[in-house]
Motif scaffolding. Structure first.
Motif, PDB file in Angstrom:
ATOM      1  N   ALA A 103     121.296  20.721   9.892  1.00 29.29           N
ATOM      2  CA  ALA A 103     121.020  20.307  11.058  1.00 29.29           C
ATOM      3  C   ALA A 103     121.510  19.011  11.607  1.00 29.29           C
ATOM      4  O   ALA A 103     121.417  18.665  12.898  1.00 29.29           O
ATOM      5  CB  ALA A 103     119.180  20.600  11.014  1.00 29.29           C
ATOM      6  N   GLY A 104     121.470  18.184  11.238  1.00 27.40           N
ATOM      7  CA  GLY A 104     121.469  16.696  10.830  1.00 27.40           C
ATOM      8  C   GLY A 104     120.618  15.883  11.415  1.00 27.40           C
ATOM      9  O   GLY A 104     121.089  14.980  12.043  1.00 27.40           O
ATOM     10  N   VAL A 105     119.083  15.852  10.954  1.00 26.09           N
ATOM     11  CA  VAL A 105     118.517  15.394  11.415  1.00 26.09           C
ATOM     12  C   VAL A 105     116.942  15.893  10.495  1.00 26.09           C
ATOM     13  O   VAL A 105     117.782  16.475   9.643  1.00 26.09           O
ATOM     14  CB  VAL A 105     117.540  15.718  12.845  1.00 26.09           C
ATOM     15  N   PRO A 106     116.147  14.605  10.003  1.00 25.01           N
ATOM     16  CA  PRO A 106     115.537  14.909   9.376  1.00 25.01           C
ATOM     17  C   PRO A 106     114.794  16.236   8.792  1.00 25.01           C
ATOM     18  O   PRO A 106     114.460  17.345  10.074  1.00 25.01           O
ATOM     19  CB  PRO A 106     114.024  13.998   9.228  1.00 25.01           C
ATOM     20  N   ALA A 107     114.362  17.443   7.904  1.00 30.97           N
ATOM     21  CA  ALA A 107     114.240  18.687   7.899  1.00 30.97           C
ATOM     22  C   ALA A 107     112.815  18.612   6.623  1.00 30.97           C
ATOM     23  O   ALA A 107     112.950  17.838   5.292  1.00 30.97           O
ATOM     24  CB  ALA A 107     115.302  19.280   7.382  1.00 30.97           C
ATOM     25  N   SER A 108     112.386  19.505   6.775  1.00 27.95           N
ATOM     26  CA  SER A 108     111.299  19.903   5.985  1.00 27.95           C
ATOM     27  C   SER A 108     110.851  21.510   5.956  1.00 27.95           C
ATOM     28  O   SER A 108     111.035  21.960   6.296  1.00 27.95           O
ATOM     29  CB  SER A 108     109.606  19.342   5.938  1.00 27.95           C
ATOM     30  N   SER A 109     109.540  22.117   5.521  1.00 25.29           N
ATOM     31  CA  SER A 109     109.117  23.277   5.030  1.00 25.29           C
ATOM     32  C   SER A 109     107.825  22.839   5.220  1.00 25.29           C
ATOM     33  O   SER A 109     106.765  22.341   5.757  1.00 25.29           O
ATOM     34  CB  SER A 109     110.114  23.896   4.151  1.00 25.29           C
ATOM     35  N   THR A 110     106.731  24.612   4.964  1.00 27.69           N
ATOM     36  CA  THR A 110     105.548  24.410   5.849  1.00 27.69           C
ATOM     37  C   THR A 110     104.847  24.404   3.878  1.00 27.69           C
ATOM     38  O   THR A 110     103.836  23.750   4.200  1.00 27.69           O
ATOM     39  CB  THR A 110     104.951  26.025   5.757  1.00 27.69           C
ATOM     40  N   SER A 111     105.902  24.251   3.422  1.00 27.22           N
ATOM     41  CA  SER A 111     104.884  24.507   1.977  1.00 27.22           C
ATOM     42  C   SER A 111     105.147  22.733   1.738  1.00 27.22           C
ATOM     43  O   SER A 111     103.846  22.462   1.368  1.00 27.22           O
ATOM     44  CB  SER A 111     105.859  25.005   0.581  1.00 27.22           C
TER      45      SER A 111
END
Length: 244
Positions: A103-111
């Protein structure tokens, strides 16, 4: 304007996101607009380990990142709890890193959002009210433990598919959370993004007398956290009544 993109598996409770966008936009216009676009990726919606590993694969999430690119998001979140914790702590970290690269941006997930949210409101001992089959719910318990969150009790509603979870009535959602509290738990966690919960958080917390953290709630909060766009929204529970 801050734009947070969400990759959401199939269709179930994605209408929680436009609801949240409306609620967040009504807090303080001086802080700037919040946009929460959702991109859908498709695979099986079965709550089973092999299928979940496929659903959260690098290729599928890269596809989701590509669909969100037109929105120029400031952060991207994989809005699926079971499709992230099924990889374990280290695997889920790799998953988020791969998504950030795509994505070229910060990312995370629900967990990860659940762990960060628990830290933000200062809780370490929780009860889990899960819609998943027992073997999948146990993997969520293991993930929380790796993040320093102790699970005192876990329930499993044994619902096999996300589509079925999405049909639960508001009354059933409230009942699931309230019935599966533990007297020593500091909060109750409800971990399925296929479950509509944003409209029920206030009632659940009133009945419990303690915070509830739900999947779509923490997912949206995690996106705000990554972009430094903390908002105070009383109707979204204790999590949205603290800054930082």
């Amino acid at each position: 304007m801050t734009t947070i993109g969400f990759i959401y598996p199939d269709h179930a409770a994605e209408d929680d996101y436009p609801l949240a966008e409306q609620l967040l936009g009504g807090t303080d216009v001086a802080e700037g607009d919040i946009r929460l676009p959702v991109a859908h990726i498709y695979g099986t919606d079965l709550h089973a380990v092999p299928e979940l590993l496929d659903l959260g694969s690098e290729a599928r999430l890269a596809e989701g990142a590509g669909l969100l690119a037109k929105h120029a998001p400031d952060a991207v979140i994989w809005a699926c709890t079971s499709g992230s914790f099924v990889y374990g702590w280290d695997g889920a970290r790799d998953q988020a890193d791969q998504l950030a690269a795509a994505a070229g941006v910060p990312a995370s997930s629900t967990s990860f959002a659940f762990v960060h949210a628990a830290q933000a409101i200062g809780v370490r001992r929780v009860a889990v009210a899960a819609s998943y089959p027992a073997d999948v719910a146990r993997l969520f318990v293991d993930f929380l433990a790796a993040g320093g969150v102790e699970v005192l009790s876990v329930s499993s509603a044994d619902i096999d598919t996300a589509a079925e979870v999405g049909t639960l009535s508001p009354e059933a959602v409230v009942d699931l959370a309230v019935r599966h509290d533990h007297p020593d738990a500091e909060a109750v966690l409800v971990p399925d993004t296929a479950m509509r919960t944003l409209g029920e958080i206030t009632e659940i917390e009133q009945k419990l007398g303690k915070p509830v953290l739900t999947a779509n709630q923490v997912t949206i909060w995690e996106g705000l956290r990554l972009t430094g766009s903390t908002r105070l929204v009383r109707s979204l529970g204790a999590l949205f009544r603290v800054r930082g």
